[in-house]
Design a protein around this motif. Structure first.
Motif, PDB file in Angstrom:
ATOM      1  N   LYS A   1      -4.520   9.940  -8.449  1.00 42.41           N
ATOM      2  CA  LYS A   1      -5.330   8.725  -8.489  1.00 42.41           C
ATOM      3  C   LYS A   1      -6.095   8.680  -9.808  1.00 42.41           C
ATOM      4  O   LYS A   1      -6.618   9.693 -10.268  1.00 42.41           O
ATOM      5  N   GLU A   2      -6.133   7.497 -10.420  1.00 45.34           N
ATOM      6  CA  GLU A   2      -6.843   7.336 -11.682  1.00 45.34           C
ATOM      7  C   GLU A   2      -8.330   7.611 -11.498  1.00 45.34           C
ATOM      8  O   GLU A   2      -8.955   7.096 -10.573  1.00 45.34           O
ATOM      9  N   THR A   3      -8.870   8.446 -12.367  1.00 43.22           N
ATOM     10  CA  THR A   3     -10.292   8.782 -12.291  1.00 43.22           C
ATOM     11  C   THR A   3     -11.131   7.596 -12.740  1.00 43.22           C
ATOM     12  O   THR A   3     -10.864   6.979 -13.772  1.00 43.22           O
ATOM     13  N   GLY A   4     -12.146   7.273 -11.942  1.00 44.11           N
ATOM     14  CA  GLY A   4     -13.051   6.186 -12.306  1.00 44.11           C
ATOM     15  C   GLY A   4     -13.943   6.601 -13.458  1.00 44.11           C
ATOM     16  O   GLY A   4     -14.644   7.610 -13.372  1.00 44.11           O
TER      17      GLY A   4
ATOM     18  N   SER B   1       3.826   2.043  -8.261  1.00 41.70           N
ATOM     19  CA  SER B   1       2.756   2.680  -9.032  1.00 41.70           C
ATOM     20  C   SER B   1       1.721   3.309  -8.111  1.00 41.70           C
ATOM     21  O   SER B   1       1.632   2.983  -6.926  1.00 41.70           O
ATOM     22  N   SER B   2       0.920   4.182  -8.708  1.00 49.65           N
ATOM     23  CA  SER B   2      -0.142   4.832  -7.928  1.00 49.65           C
ATOM     24  C   SER B   2      -1.198   3.814  -7.508  1.00 49.65           C
ATOM     25  O   SER B   2      -1.826   3.957  -6.461  1.00 49.65           O
ATOM     26  N   GLY B   3      -1.367   2.753  -8.307  1.00 44.76           N
ATOM     27  CA  GLY B   3      -2.407   1.763  -8.019  1.00 44.76           C
ATOM     28  C   GLY B   3      -2.253   1.126  -6.658  1.00 44.76           C
ATOM     29  O   GLY B   3      -3.230   0.977  -5.912  1.00 44.76           O
ATOM     30  N   ILE B   4      -1.026   0.766  -6.290  1.00 42.75           N
ATOM     31  CA  ILE B   4      -0.832   0.100  -5.007  1.00 42.75           C
ATOM     32  C   ILE B   4      -0.973   1.084  -3.851  1.00 42.75           C
ATOM     33  O   ILE B   4      -1.430   0.735  -2.758  1.00 42.75           O
TER      34      ILE B   4
ATOM     35  N   THR C   1       0.936  10.850   0.563  1.00 46.22           N
ATOM     36  CA  THR C   1       2.130  10.293  -0.076  1.00 46.22           C
ATOM     37  C   THR C   1       2.000  10.368  -1.592  1.00 46.22           C
ATOM     38  O   THR C   1       2.952  10.695  -2.305  1.00 46.22           O
ATOM     39  N   LEU C   2       0.792  10.068  -2.084  1.00 48.77           N
ATOM     40  CA  LEU C   2       0.536  10.166  -3.517  1.00 48.77           C
ATOM     41  C   LEU C   2       0.744  11.595  -4.011  1.00 48.77           C
ATOM     42  O   LEU C   2       1.395  11.829  -5.036  1.00 48.77           O
ATOM     43  N   ARG C   3       0.177  12.547  -3.268  1.00 50.63           N
ATOM     44  CA  ARG C   3       0.295  13.956  -3.668  1.00 50.63           C
ATOM     45  C   ARG C   3       1.746  14.411  -3.637  1.00 50.63           C
ATOM     46  O   ARG C   3       2.208  15.129  -4.523  1.00 50.63           O
TER      47      ARG C   3
END
Length: 585
Positions: A449-452, A415-418, A441-443
């Motif tokens: 990334k989840e928006t706060g 997941s993106s979270g880790i 790597t995410l991109r």
């Protein structure tokens, strides 16, 4: 005991009474079965049907099967009875197997057998079988029957096919509480909260019969909990009270969760105390509420009280206990509860190991956390590595974080979270190149990334804010309030800790970035909107950063307000410059 001259009608009446009575006395039922055999009445279909039903209700489905197998002439009712016995005793595969056998014997299912088969299909989330049952209902002209239609709605909903569920629901000429509840539950499970609430409102508007039950209320209350719709939740609570469903354990558990997740743990306590007969779900709901609100001692007391009243804990109970220990830094106590699981006949699962790793990691015992991972009887999950990464970030151990990163990459898709945890761990240590590589790597994987976000409920409206957000209608007042607060906080001794800005920018930009985090905007909105005596409740989808946590303590001190912040892990209650978490979260 019945006399030999008693006929089968009397026997059936007694079996029905035994089945429906609370005691469901097994010894008496066995005596009656023996009498049936001695009297030569075991070949009568109606007697056989009631005996199968009796064994089903006494949780002896295999006795039902043995009786069924010994019966020479099996009617559709006999088949229906044994299929129902398996379905009611959590044996869906056997229920469907016997349902197929019934069809092979040339017997047509009726409006009792089809719903039973559908229930087993729902338990297995077997969509192809659901389609087959639907087709069979159409072929046998049972699709307009309210019980068959309701069971199909429920089955499709539990299989995740909400559109099929809605189609069957809309085509039903008559609807009952099961059909309304099944569809509402399906919308809730799919995260279609607005649709669930609209359908719930429609159900309440019906002029005939009762269209909601405790299951319906429980589902709707979960929507209010997840969406933190406190005002709406209170209205639903009022409806539960008016309809006397507030005493249901299912509804009470959902109410405890509602009040807890909306930051009003006092309401959770009130609901818990008002219900006299409590099931395990209620105890667990109250324990997790206490753990999330830093009422750690009460969590342990509830566990002791459970034992005193004879309620046996399950794996969720121990997750609550370990969670409470993790967020209070109680390592020895956590290890005690972890070891206690086996005494209760429970084997720790991956979630328990993840919580233990989290407990040790937060307490700085990273080597011990690694040892726990190596001793796991199963492969470490993403949650386990994520817990260790959190510990690495808190204590700045980037070397171990790199080791964890290698293990995570070996897992393949995660997941993106880790990935964000890894990036933040590097950034917190000032290793900007590695942090940039993790973000790349995410991109490359197309993951954002989840928006706060932080939000506040005002009446029936939810006001949502992102960092630096100026789209709100009262933005000018909000930012003016923050400037005013900034001066008061500085006089009180507040100094911004810009190490929590996980971007490589200069000092001034860091100060500006951290000053307008989403939770501060939400709090400022609360300060200019809510009366002095009302606590400001802010919900947040990500973990509150260390500087904001410190800043909110100063805000509560300078304004004299109670501020409750829920992040993605727990609740923080700020009052007079202090937080209930004790700065350990």
């Amino acid at each position: 005991m019945l006399q030999p001259q008693s006929d089968c009608r009397d026997i059936c009446k007694v079996l029905v009474w035994l089945t429906q009575s609370r005691t469901r006395s097994l010894p008496k039922g066995l005596q009656l079965h023996a009498h049936v055999i001695k009297s030569g009445l075991e070949g009568i279909p109606l007697v056989c049907h009631h005996l199968i039903n009796f064994y089903s209700k006494t949780n002896l489905p295999h006795s039902s099967r043995k009786l069924f197998d010994s019966f020479p002439l099996k009617s559709a009712t006999t088949w229906s009875s044994v299929i129902s016995s398996f379905a009611q005793n959590d044996l869906p595969l056997l229920a469907l197997h016997f349902f197929r056998c019934m069809l092979r014997h040339g017997l047509c299912p009726d409006d009792h057998t089809l719903p039973t088969a559908a229930k087993s299909c729902a338990a297995l989330s077997d969509l192809p079988m659901a389609h087959s049952l639907h087709s069979l209902a159409l072929k046998t002209a049972h699709h307009h029957d309210v019980f068959v239609g309701s069971s199909l709605v429920d089955t499709y909903a539990k299989c995740g096919e909400i559109n099929f569920a809605r189609k069957v629901f809309d085509e039903m000429p008559h609807k009952n509480v099961v059909s309304w509840s099944g569809l509402i539950y399906g919308y809730c499970q799919m995260g279609l909260h607005e649709a669930a609430l609209i359908l719930f409102k429609r159900a309440l508007e019906q002029d005939y019969d009762v269209r909601v039950n405790d299951f319906t209320f429980s589902s709707v209350l979960r929507v209010c909990s997840v969406s933190t719709l406190f005002e709406l939740g209170k209205q639903v609570h009022g409806l539960c009270f008016k309809t006397s469903f507030d005493s249901s354990c299912f509804v009470a558990s959902s109410l405890i969760s509602l009040y807890s997740k909306c930051g009003v743990v006092e309401g959770s306590y009130k609901v818990f105390k008002e219900v006299q007969v409590r099931n395990l779900g209620m105890w667990n709901a109250m324990m997790i509420a206490c753990a999330q609100h830093a009422h750690t001692g009460t969590t342990f007391e509830l566990f002791e009280d459970m034992g005193k009243v004879g309620v046996k804990p399950n794996f969720i109970t121990f997750l609550c206990l370990l969670y409470a220990c993790s967020h209070a830094g109680l390592v020895e106590r956590g290890e005690h509860y972890f070891g206690l699981m086996k005494e209760h006949g429970l084997q720790p699962g991956s979630q328990h190991y993840a919580t233990m790793v989290d407990l040790l990691g937060r307490a700085g015992k990273l080597e011990e956390a690694v040892r726990v991972i190596h001793e796991m009887p199963m492969e470490p999950t993403e949650a386990v590595w994520g817990a260790l990464l959190t510990g690495c970030r808190i204590h700045g151990n980037t070397e171990l974080a790199s080791f964890v990163a290698d293990r995570v990459f070996e897992m393949g898709s995660v997941s993106s979270g880790i990935q964000v945890l890894l990036s933040n761990a590097y950034a917190a240590a000032g290793r900007w190149e590695e942090a940039a590589r993790a973000r790349k790597t995410l991109r490359d994987q197309g993951i954002k990334k989840e928006t706060g976000l932080s939000w506040v409920e005002e009446g029936n409206r939810v006001h949502t804010f992102a960092a630096g957000d100026r789209s709100h209608g009262r933005s000018k007042e909000i930012y003016e309030k923050l400037e005013e607060l900034g001066e008061e906080m500085a006089k009180a001794g507040y100094v911004a800790d810009t190490s929590f800005v996980l971007k490589e920018v200069d000092g001034d930009e860091k100060s500006q970035t951290i000053r307008y985090h989403s939770e501060r905007l939400a709090i400022a909105f609360g300060l200019i909107t809510f009366p002095q005596e009302r606590p400001i409740r802010v919900m947040k989808n990500l973990r509150v950063c260390g500087d904001c946590h410190n800043a909110i303590k100063f805000i509560s001190k300078c304004t004299g307000r109670v501020i409750i912040v829920r992040d993605n892990n727990r609740f923080h209650r700020f009052e007079d410059g202090k937080c209930t978490c004790g700065d350990y979260w």
